[in-house]
Design an enzyme around this catalytic site. Structure first.
Site, PDB file in Angstrom:
ATOM      1  N   SER A  13      16.783 -27.926  15.464  1.00  0.00           N
ATOM      2  CA  SER A  13      17.642 -27.310  14.651  1.00  0.00           C
ATOM      3  C   SER A  13      17.468 -27.400  13.061  1.00  0.00           C
ATOM      4  O   SER A  13      16.177 -28.118  12.652  1.00  0.00           O
ATOM      5  CB  SER A  13      18.996 -28.533  14.576  1.00  0.00           C
ATOM      6  OG  SER A  13      19.306 -28.703  16.017  1.00  0.00           O
ATOM      7  N   CYS A  14      17.999 -26.774  12.292  1.00  0.00           N
ATOM      8  CA  CYS A  14      17.693 -26.343  11.178  1.00  0.00           C
ATOM      9  C   CYS A  14      17.415 -28.033  10.182  1.00  0.00           C
ATOM     10  O   CYS A  14      18.742 -28.521  10.525  1.00  0.00           O
ATOM     11  CB  CYS A  14      18.626 -25.365  10.265  1.00  0.00           C
ATOM     12  SG  CYS A  14      18.460 -25.180   8.724  1.00  0.00           S
ATOM     13  N   PRO A  15      16.707 -28.154   9.422  1.00  0.00           N
ATOM     14  CA  PRO A  15      15.742 -27.403   8.918  1.00  0.00           C
ATOM     15  C   PRO A  15      14.402 -27.625   9.556  1.00  0.00           C
ATOM     16  O   PRO A  15      13.534 -27.006   8.926  1.00  0.00           O
ATOM     17  CB  PRO A  15      15.683 -27.973   7.248  1.00  0.00           C
ATOM     18  CG  PRO A  15      16.013 -29.348   7.503  1.00  0.00           C
ATOM     19  CD  PRO A  15      16.986 -29.339   8.643  1.00  0.00           C
TER      20      PRO A  15
END
Length: 77
Positions: A13-15
């Site tokens: 997942s981001c980041p």
């Protein structure tokens, strides 16, 4: 497309996809091409913004099912 290094950022997942991409690019020579495979739905926007901010070239973006494939060229140092 030909590439020099491949990064698997699936299920991150981001980041994390961007952070791992940044780290990998820092280890590469200017002009080399990095292939990144990611599944984060925000990745296309994130990689576009990342390349604009860092001066690296976003050569290609493709969606294959639920995966995104990016090709980035490391900026010349």
């Amino acid at each position: 497309m030909e590439f020099d290094v491949e990064l698997d950022a699936r299920k991150l997942s981001c980041p994390l996809p961007i952070l791992r991409t940044k780290k990998m690019l820092s280890q590469m020579q200017g002009g080399q091409v990095l292939k990144v495979v990611a599944t984060d739905k925000k990745s296309p926007d994130d990689f576009t913004d990342f390349c604009k901010q860092t001066g690296n070239d976003l050569l290609s973006v493709a969606q294959l099912g639920d995966e995104f494939v990016f090709y980035l060229r490391r900026r010349q140092i």
